[in-house]
Design a protein around this motif. Structure first.
Motif, PDB file in Angstrom:
ATOM      1  N   GLY B  56      69.449  38.961  93.197  1.00  0.00           N
ATOM      2  CA  GLY B  56      69.732  39.780  94.433  1.00  0.00           C
ATOM      3  C   GLY B  56      70.067  38.746  95.509  1.00  0.00           C
ATOM      4  O   GLY B  56      70.216  37.574  95.253  1.00  0.00           O
ATOM      5  N   ASN B  57      70.188  39.236  96.673  1.00  0.00           N
ATOM      6  CA  ASN B  57      70.913  38.329  97.737  1.00  0.00           C
ATOM      7  C   ASN B  57      70.047  38.597  99.008  1.00  0.00           C
ATOM      8  O   ASN B  57      70.551  38.300 100.158  1.00  0.00           O
ATOM      9  CB  ASN B  57      72.239  38.445  97.874  1.00  0.00           C
ATOM     10  CG  ASN B  57      72.709  39.781  98.146  1.00  0.00           C
ATOM     11  OD1 ASN B  57      71.900  40.670  98.539  1.00  0.00           O
ATOM     12  ND2 ASN B  57      74.030  40.089  98.225  1.00  0.00           N
ATOM     13  N   HIS B  58      68.760  38.967  99.110  1.00  0.00           N
ATOM     14  CA  HIS B  58      67.866  39.265 100.076  1.00  0.00           C
ATOM     15  C   HIS B  58      66.607  38.654 100.179  1.00  0.00           C
ATOM     16  O   HIS B  58      65.494  39.112 100.048  1.00  0.00           O
ATOM     17  CB  HIS B  58      67.677  40.662 100.330  1.00  0.00           C
ATOM     18  CG  HIS B  58      69.007  41.388 100.967  1.00  0.00           C
ATOM     19  ND1 HIS B  58      69.666  41.078 102.201  1.00  0.00           N
ATOM     20  CD2 HIS B  58      69.704  42.433 100.304  1.00  0.00           C
ATOM     21  CE1 HIS B  58      70.738  42.003 102.083  1.00  0.00           C
ATOM     22  NE2 HIS B  58      70.802  42.482 101.164  1.00  0.00           N
ATOM     23  N   ILE B  65      68.243  36.557 103.544  1.00  0.00           N
ATOM     24  CA  ILE B  65      69.309  36.331 102.967  1.00  0.00           C
ATOM     25  C   ILE B  65      68.995  35.275 101.824  1.00  0.00           C
ATOM     26  O   ILE B  65      68.343  34.737 101.757  1.00  0.00           O
ATOM     27  CB  ILE B  65      70.325  35.779 104.087  1.00  0.00           C
ATOM     28  CG1 ILE B  65      69.773  34.589 104.803  1.00  0.00           C
ATOM     29  CG2 ILE B  65      70.794  36.687 104.918  1.00  0.00           C
ATOM     30  CD1 ILE B  65      70.828  33.567 105.501  1.00  0.00           C
ATOM     31  N   GLY B  66      69.794  35.092 101.060  1.00  0.00           N
ATOM     32  CA  GLY B  66      69.813  33.945  99.908  1.00  0.00           C
ATOM     33  C   GLY B  66      69.370  34.629  98.608  1.00  0.00           C
ATOM     34  O   GLY B  66      69.047  35.745  98.596  1.00  0.00           O
ATOM     35  N   THR B  67      69.379  33.743  97.469  1.00  0.00           N
ATOM     36  CA  THR B  67      69.289  34.262  96.392  1.00  0.00           C
ATOM     37  C   THR B  67      68.030  34.832  95.828  1.00  0.00           C
ATOM     38  O   THR B  67      66.838  34.191  96.442  1.00  0.00           O
ATOM     39  CB  THR B  67      69.560  33.215  95.184  1.00  0.00           C
ATOM     40  OG1 THR B  67      69.376  33.765  94.039  1.00  0.00           O
ATOM     41  CG2 THR B  67      68.637  32.032  95.297  1.00  0.00           C
ATOM     42  N   GLU B  68      67.826  35.975  95.313  1.00  0.00           N
ATOM     43  CA  GLU B  68      66.482  36.371  94.853  1.00  0.00           C
ATOM     44  C   GLU B  68      66.259  36.089  93.128  1.00  0.00           C
ATOM     45  O   GLU B  68      65.625  36.797  92.624  1.00  0.00           O
ATOM     46  CB  GLU B  68      66.308  37.820  95.066  1.00  0.00           C
ATOM     47  CG  GLU B  68      66.186  38.171  96.396  1.00  0.00           C
ATOM     48  CD  GLU B  68      66.093  39.555  96.996  1.00  0.00           C
ATOM     49  OE1 GLU B  68      65.053  40.284  97.004  1.00  0.00           O
ATOM     50  OE2 GLU B  68      67.275  40.221  96.835  1.00  0.00           O
ATOM     51  N   ARG B  69      67.142  35.305  92.624  1.00  0.00           N
ATOM     52  CA  ARG B  69      67.056  35.130  91.208  1.00  0.00           C
ATOM     53  C   ARG B  69      65.648  34.612  90.816  1.00  0.00           C
ATOM     54  O   ARG B  69      65.108  33.806  91.346  1.00  0.00           O
ATOM     55  CB  ARG B  69      68.094  34.176  90.896  1.00  0.00           C
ATOM     56  CG  ARG B  69      68.255  33.814  89.251  1.00  0.00           C
ATOM     57  CD  ARG B  69      69.092  32.753  88.899  1.00  0.00           C
ATOM     58  NE  ARG B  69      70.708  33.284  89.315  1.00  0.00           N
ATOM     59  CZ  ARG B  69      71.349  33.512  88.461  1.00  0.00           C
ATOM     60  NH1 ARG B  69      71.154  33.542  87.147  1.00  0.00           N
ATOM     61  NH2 ARG B  69      72.851  34.195  88.862  1.00  0.00           N
TER      62      ARG B  69
END
Lengths: 76, 409
Positions: B56-58, B65-69
């Motif tokens: 994801g990107n939150h 903001i930013g990666t939720e990997r």
């Protein structure tokens, strides 16, 4: 409007539960072969424990359906 | 002539009697002495393993903001043993050991200047032990559980009491569970908010200097299950919970409308009230319908509805396929705001999208096999279940999970 909707949902749940319980018939042990089927268990499957765990972390509305035992912040 | 008939008759009965000695026509009667072995015996062993991956990107670590990997490889092993005491009561011991290994891209952003922060990947170990004493005649039972959980920055010690009461006809069951977790976690701040930080440099100092903080959770669960007719049964559960202590995640950033940055801050108390119901219906010999509904509310302003439907299809008496669908809708907490939109005058603030307005869908299928002679002819392996699920959240987060469950007896 949201409060009214939630009250309605809770009321509907209470009515469904009370009418369901009121319509019970006495079931003898020898009539429970279907109820004792492993697919009829009134709880989440063992294989669902990790699914519930990630759902508890990814949705703020946690609780009421198990998950992992023990604590763990799961904050990543 | 009459004597001859009598001899033939006795001879025939004699043959029957001798056969009866070799193979009893009637199965052996159940032991009516009430004797039960006092030695511990293994009832069953379960092994559950899951692989989870999300993107994801939150990310809350970087302010929404930013990666939720994230990936998580989770495993639990449990063994259930039992014996009977001299009064015929059954003692059941359930020992469980869980080990997770996870890696999180966002955790590495706590200190983006370091090569890899300590929590980029971590292990979580969580053993627990439950003892339950039950009366098999009445079905009533009570028990205690002790649990422990350890990961890099978080420790948890838990205890629980459980009680089960059955009606005389065993069609109504009441369950109660009281539970407490006493947790402690190290306070880790984002690198730029640590005292003594020099911009542009890594600053992975000893976090013990920041101290630790408690987080205590107390919950109760009251449930009533009812057999409604030979094909239908229901469960109704209420689970009030209370949390106290550090409930915010201090290494998650929040950006304000004036451009300032602070570590997440949330109230130190949280009351939760989830109410849920299950209804299972045995439609016919091939189809079963499993339903679940839950309503959730808490004092942070979160309200949620969750509904789940699963339809196990029995391909044979021992093989089933179970497609399922789960829908969740959530009204987020009043403390949430996206990146850069927090009011500088707010006392509490978070950009954690797990606490935001959202709706999600989770769907997949399970495959279960439990032949009487054992799975793949292996007598000890009584059941094997494989499940796959795909999760889609309205905040652009998606995930996949594969789970394997094996039961040995």
């Amino acid at each position: 409007m949201k409060v009214k909707y939630q009250t309605f949902a809770l009321l509907a749940l209470a009515i469904v539960c009370s009418s369901t319980f009121a319509s019970c018939v006495s079931v003898k042990p020898y009539q429970k072969n279907r109820l004792n089927d492993s697919e009829m268990e009134l709880r989440a499957r063992t294989a669902q424990k990790f699914e519930q765990s990630f759902q508890l972390y990814r949705e703020g509305a946690s609780g009421a359906n198990g998950g992992k035992s023990g604590g763990g912040c799961g904050c990543n | 002539m009459r004597k001859l008939y009598l001899h033939v008759a006795f001879f025939y009965l004699g043959i029957l009697a001798s056969h009866a000695q070799v193979t009893p026509a009637v199965p052996a009667k159940a032991d009516s002495t009430g004797y039960h072995a006092q030695k511990l015996t293994i009832d069953e062993v379960n092994f559950v393993s899951a692989y989870y991956h999300q993107d994801g990107n939150h990310s809350a670590v970087t302010g929404g903001i930013g990666t939720e990997r994230l990936t998580d490889f989770a495993n639990t092993f449990d063994i259930q043993l039992s014996n009977y005491n001299k009064r015929g009561r059954k003692n059941t011991f359930l020992f469980e050991l869980g080990i997770d290994h996870y890696s999180s891209a966002s955790s590495d952003k706590i200190d983006p200047f370091s090569v890899s922060s300590a929590s980029k990947s971590d292990n979580r170990i969580y053993p627990s032990l439950n003892w339950t004493r039950s009366n098999e005649t009445t079905g009533n039972a009570y028990g205690f559980t002790a649990s422990y959980s350890h990961e890099y920055d978080y420790q948890s010690v838990g205890g629980a009491f459980n009680l089960t009461l059955l009606s005389k006809n065993k069609n109504t069951q009441f369950d109660m569970r009281l539970q407490a977790f006493l947790d402690t976690w190290k306070v880790i701040l984002p690198v730029e908010l640590r005292p003594g930080y020099t911009p542009g440099q890594s600053y992975d100092r000893d976090h013990s200097a920041d101290g630790s903080a408690p987080r205590n959770s107390f919950s109760a669960a009251f449930s009533v299950s009812q057999v409604i007719n030979p094909r239908l049964q229901a469960l109704f559960t209420v689970e009030p919970a209370y949390q106290h202590g550090l409930l915010s995640t201090r290494y998650q950033r929040d950006y304000f409308t004036d451009g300032s940055l602070r570590a997440e801050n949330l109230p130190g108390n949280r009351y939760k009230l989830p109410i849920s119901a299950r209804l299972n219906y045995f439609l016919d010999d091939r189809f079963i319908i499993r339903t679940y509904y839950r309503y959730y509310m808490d004092n942070w302003g979160i309200r949620a509805h969750t509904a789940e439907l699963e339809v196990p299809v029995k391909l044979t008496p021992f093989v089933s396929v179970s497609p399922y669908y789960r829908y969740n809708t959530q009204q987020g907490t009043r403390y949430f705001a996206p990146y850069g939109q927090h009011d500088p005058g707010a006392a509490y603030y978070t950009s954690d999208y797990d606490l935001a307005d959202l709706h999600s869908s989770f769907f997949g299928a399970g495959f279960r096999i439990s032949p009487p002679k054992g799975v793949f002819g292996w007598q000890r392996l009584k059941m094997l279940e494989l499940r796959y699920g795909h999760y889609v959240r309205s905040t652009n987060l998606t995930s996949n999970i594969v789970t394997l469950n094996m039961k040995f007896k």
